[in-house]
Design a protein around this motif. Structure first.
Motif, PDB file in Angstrom:
ATOM      1  N   ALA A  84       0.843  -1.191   0.000  1.00  8.74           N
ATOM      2  CA  ALA A  84       0.000   0.000   0.000  1.00  8.74           C
ATOM      3  C   ALA A  84       0.879   1.243   0.000  1.00  8.74           C
ATOM      4  N   TRP A  85       0.436   2.266  -0.739  1.00 11.15           N
ATOM      5  CA  TRP A  85       1.171   3.524  -0.833  1.00 11.15           C
ATOM      6  C   TRP A  85       0.266   4.683  -0.470  1.00 11.15           C
ATOM      7  N   LEU A  86       0.778   5.589   0.359  1.00 10.56           N
ATOM      8  CA  LEU A  86       0.091   6.836   0.668  1.00 10.56           C
ATOM      9  C   LEU A  86       0.761   7.943  -0.131  1.00 10.56           C
ATOM     10  N   LEU A  87       0.051   8.518  -1.091  1.00 10.57           N
ATOM     11  CA  LEU A  87       0.561   9.631  -1.884  1.00 10.57           C
ATOM     12  C   LEU A  87       0.027  10.909  -1.243  1.00 10.57           C
ATOM     13  N   ILE A  88       0.905  11.621  -0.523  1.00 12.76           N
ATOM     14  CA  ILE A  88       0.456  12.692   0.365  1.00 12.76           C
ATOM     15  C   ILE A  88       0.911  14.056  -0.145  1.00 12.76           C
ATOM     16  N   ASP A  89      -0.056  14.934  -0.290  1.00 14.39           N
ATOM     17  CA  ASP A  89       0.193  16.318  -0.681  1.00 14.39           C
ATOM     18  C   ASP A  89       0.755  17.079   0.524  1.00 14.39           C
ATOM     19  N   VAL A  90       1.972  17.626   0.383  1.00 15.57           N
ATOM     20  CA  VAL A  90       2.588  18.382   1.482  1.00 15.57           C
ATOM     21  C   VAL A  90       2.716  19.865   1.116  1.00 15.57           C
ATOM     22  N   SER A  91       1.912  20.320   0.140  1.00 16.72           N
ATOM     23  CA  SER A  91       1.974  21.726  -0.263  1.00 16.72           C
ATOM     24  C   SER A  91       1.301  22.613   0.776  1.00 16.72           C
ATOM     25  N   ARG A  92       1.481  23.921   0.647  1.00 17.77           N
ATOM     26  CA  ARG A  92       1.016  24.863   1.658  1.00 17.77           C
ATOM     27  C   ARG A  92      -0.497  25.079   1.619  1.00 17.77           C
ATOM     28  N   ASN A 123       0.017  -6.239   5.966  1.00 18.55           N
ATOM     29  CA  ASN A 123       0.381  -5.560   4.729  1.00 18.55           C
ATOM     30  C   ASN A 123       1.572  -4.626   4.939  1.00 18.55           C
ATOM     31  N   ARG A 124       2.110  -4.121   3.854  1.00 18.62           N
ATOM     32  CA  ARG A 124       3.231  -3.190   3.907  1.00 18.62           C
ATOM     33  C   ARG A 124       2.778  -1.823   3.407  1.00 18.62           C
ATOM     34  N   VAL A 125       3.187  -0.781   4.099  1.00 16.65           N
ATOM     35  CA  VAL A 125       2.737   0.564   3.782  1.00 16.65           C
ATOM     36  C   VAL A 125       3.948   1.464   3.547  1.00 16.65           C
ATOM     37  N   GLY A 126       3.911   2.215   2.449  1.00 16.47           N
ATOM     38  CA  GLY A 126       4.936   3.200   2.147  1.00 16.47           C
ATOM     39  C   GLY A 126       4.288   4.529   1.819  1.00 16.47           C
ATOM     40  N   ALA A 127       5.080   5.522   1.463  1.00 14.89           N
ATOM     41  CA  ALA A 127       4.533   6.854   1.186  1.00 14.89           C
ATOM     42  C   ALA A 127       5.360   7.553   0.120  1.00 14.89           C
ATOM     43  N   LEU A 128       4.662   8.400  -0.619  1.00 11.71           N
ATOM     44  CA  LEU A 128       5.292   9.298  -1.583  1.00 11.71           C
ATOM     45  C   LEU A 128       4.775  10.698  -1.275  1.00 11.71           C
ATOM     46  N   LEU A 129       5.686  11.618  -0.926  1.00 13.55           N
ATOM     47  CA  LEU A 129       5.317  12.966  -0.518  1.00 13.55           C
ATOM     48  C   LEU A 129       5.623  13.941  -1.658  1.00 13.55           C
ATOM     49  N   PHE A 130       4.673  14.832  -1.939  1.00 17.70           N
ATOM     50  CA  PHE A 130       4.848  15.702  -3.101  1.00 17.70           C
ATOM     51  C   PHE A 130       4.228  17.075  -2.857  1.00 17.70           C
ATOM     52  N   ASP A 131       4.728  18.061  -3.576  1.00 23.05           N
ATOM     53  CA  ASP A 131       4.059  19.358  -3.742  1.00 23.05           C
ATOM     54  C   ASP A 131       4.163  19.691  -5.234  1.00 23.05           C
ATOM     55  N   GLU A 132       5.076  20.623  -5.627  1.00 23.20           N
ATOM     56  CA  GLU A 132       5.229  20.861  -7.057  1.00 23.20           C
ATOM     57  C   GLU A 132       6.097  19.790  -7.712  1.00 23.20           C
ATOM     58  N   ARG A 133       6.703  18.938  -6.886  1.00 20.61           N
ATOM     59  CA  ARG A 133       7.457  17.772  -7.361  1.00 20.61           C
ATOM     60  C   ARG A 133       7.479  16.735  -6.255  1.00 20.61           C
ATOM     61  N   VAL A 134       7.948  15.562  -6.582  1.00 15.09           N
ATOM     62  CA  VAL A 134       8.059  14.508  -5.570  1.00 15.09           C
ATOM     63  C   VAL A 134       9.191  14.869  -4.621  1.00 15.09           C
ATOM     64  N   ARG A 135       8.858  14.945  -3.326  1.00 13.69           N
ATOM     65  CA  ARG A 135       9.840  15.371  -2.323  1.00 13.69           C
ATOM     66  C   ARG A 135      10.534  14.209  -1.625  1.00 13.69           C
ATOM     67  N   SER A 136       9.796  13.129  -1.391  1.00 13.40           N
ATOM     68  CA  SER A 136      10.377  12.014  -0.642  1.00 13.40           C
ATOM     69  C   SER A 136       9.629  10.734  -0.983  1.00 13.40           C
ATOM     70  N   ILE A 137      10.365   9.634  -1.024  1.00 14.49           N
ATOM     71  CA  ILE A 137       9.780   8.325  -1.278  1.00 14.49           C
ATOM     72  C   ILE A 137      10.173   7.405  -0.129  1.00 14.49           C
ATOM     73  N   ILE A 138       9.185   6.858   0.565  1.00 14.91           N
ATOM     74  CA  ILE A 138       9.411   5.966   1.703  1.00 14.91           C
ATOM     75  C   ILE A 138       8.939   4.574   1.298  1.00 14.91           C
ATOM     76  N   PRO A 139       9.848   3.622   1.080  1.00 17.93           N
ATOM     77  CA  PRO A 139       9.448   2.293   0.609  1.00 17.93           C
ATOM     78  C   PRO A 139       8.513   1.601   1.605  1.00 17.93           C
ATOM     79  N   ARG A 156       7.363  15.386   9.853  1.00 23.01           N
ATOM     80  CA  ARG A 156       8.524  16.251   9.626  1.00 23.01           C
ATOM     81  C   ARG A 156       8.443  16.910   8.245  1.00 23.01           C
ATOM     82  N   ALA A 157       7.941  16.142   7.268  1.00 27.52           N
ATOM     83  CA  ALA A 157       7.865  16.679   5.913  1.00 27.52           C
ATOM     84  C   ALA A 157       6.800  17.751   5.781  1.00 27.52           C
ATOM     85  N   THR A 158       5.765  17.683   6.603  1.00 31.26           N
ATOM     86  CA  THR A 158       4.645  18.623   6.466  1.00 31.26           C
ATOM     87  C   THR A 158       4.738  19.816   7.401  1.00 31.26           C
ATOM     88  N   ASP A 159       5.777  19.877   8.251  1.00 29.90           N
ATOM     89  CA  ASP A 159       5.877  21.041   9.135  1.00 29.90           C
ATOM     90  C   ASP A 159       6.613  22.209   8.484  1.00 29.90           C
TER      91      ASP A 159
END
Length: 317
Positions: A84-92, A123-139, A156-159
């Protein structure tokens, strides 16, 4: 027992018993209990075939064998864990909220609860953090410790400190959802569950990448909203600021025609987004800052289970 403690216990019990309703056969990793497309030892019946040397005699299908001149064995689908992947918007644009919390806080709460439900089932859970581009990929990883580390990295990514803007004011730029979805499709090749958490405050161009993603994966759009995005109250002259571009505008909210035009435009925008999501074959979980994440997630799970029940129901003449 104080009501707050009793409520906390009830929520924990609910999360332990909850199961994320996956409509596709995405199970791949050993150790989970989701449906798999692979054949092997399991409880879910798949097919029958002729007996071959080395087959387990306990899998012989006696009813069919008795009506034939040769033995047959039954095949089943083993339980597996999915990715499973969480694609998370970290924009302002998520730094906004006029009700119980900010949209960003709601997105983090939702991520934590979804992760707890999925990891609790192996299950296994990862994340992809993005705003105007992909900022971080957590497998993707399994286990409670991995989930806690995942949520800590998301916080930490969203603060605003991990990905500062060029001007030093927190996350930079706007939101490019289309770019993030395209990158996710390129990086994640194995069929997976994808939960996209965003407020869809983004330029167009994301519809085609989302549809392409939904062809291979099971995609859920967690649409984070705030009530003041739909209508504005009469509070006099107010200065509004675009959190992503910094542009400001003064608005006289005492104008009834202006409030009506704003509401009409907001309703039209919501209708367009919803239509685009449905056209992309994406499930929609609408989240509002007016309520806690858990009840809204439970409502979505019940709706999704009903859809799954209709899909799995036998067809009768």
């Amino acid at each position: 027992m104080p009501p707050s403690i009793a409520s906390g216990i009830a929520i924990d019990d609910l999360l332990r018993r909850a199961r994320w309703p996956v409509l596709r056969r995405l199970g791949f990793h050993p150790g989970g209990d989701e449906r798999s497309s692979f054949r092997g030892t399991g409880l879910e019946y798949s097919d029958v075939r002729e007996y071959q040397a080395g087959d387990d005699p306990r899998t012989i299908e006696w009813n069919i064998t008795a009506r034939s001149d040769r033995p047959y064995v039954r095949e089943s689908l083993p339980d597996r864990g999915l990715g499973a992947w969480l694609l998370i918007d970290v924009s302002r644009s998520l730094d906004w909220g006029t009700a119980r919390c900010l949209k960003r806080q709601l997105a983090i709460e939702f991520s934590a609860v979804v992760g707890q439900i999925l990891i609790g089932r192996g299950n296994r859970v990862g994340a992809l953090l993005f705003d105007e581009r992909v900022r971080s990929i957590i497998p993707p990883s399994a286990g409670r410790t991995a989930l806690l580390q995942l949520i800590a990295r998301i916080e930490r990514a969203t603060d605003g400190s991990q990905f500062p803007s060029p001007s030093g004011g927190g996350q930079g730029g706007g939101t490019d959802l289309g770019r993030a979805l395209t990158e996710a499709g390129r990086l994640i090749r194995r069929p997976s569950l994808m939960v996209v958490l965003t407020d869809f405050m983004t330029p167009g161009g994301w519809q085609q990448p989302l549809g392409a993603l939904a062809l291979r994966h099971e995609v859920v759009a967690a649409w984070v909203t705030d009530p003041r995005e739909h209508e504005i109250p009469d509070v006099g002259v107010v200065t509004f600021e675009d959190p992503e571009s910094g542009r400001q505008i003064q608005v006289d909210t005492g104008s009834a025609p202006l409030r009506a035009r704003f509401q009409d435009a907001a309703n039209a925008q919501r209708a367009t987004i919803r239509a685009d999501l449905l056209a992309a074959r994406t499930a929609v979980a609408e989240l509002s800052t007016t309520a806690e994440a858990v009840p809204q997630l439970v409502a979505f799970i019940k709706q999704r289970e009903a859809q799954r029940g209709r899909r799995l129901a036998p067809v009768t003449a």
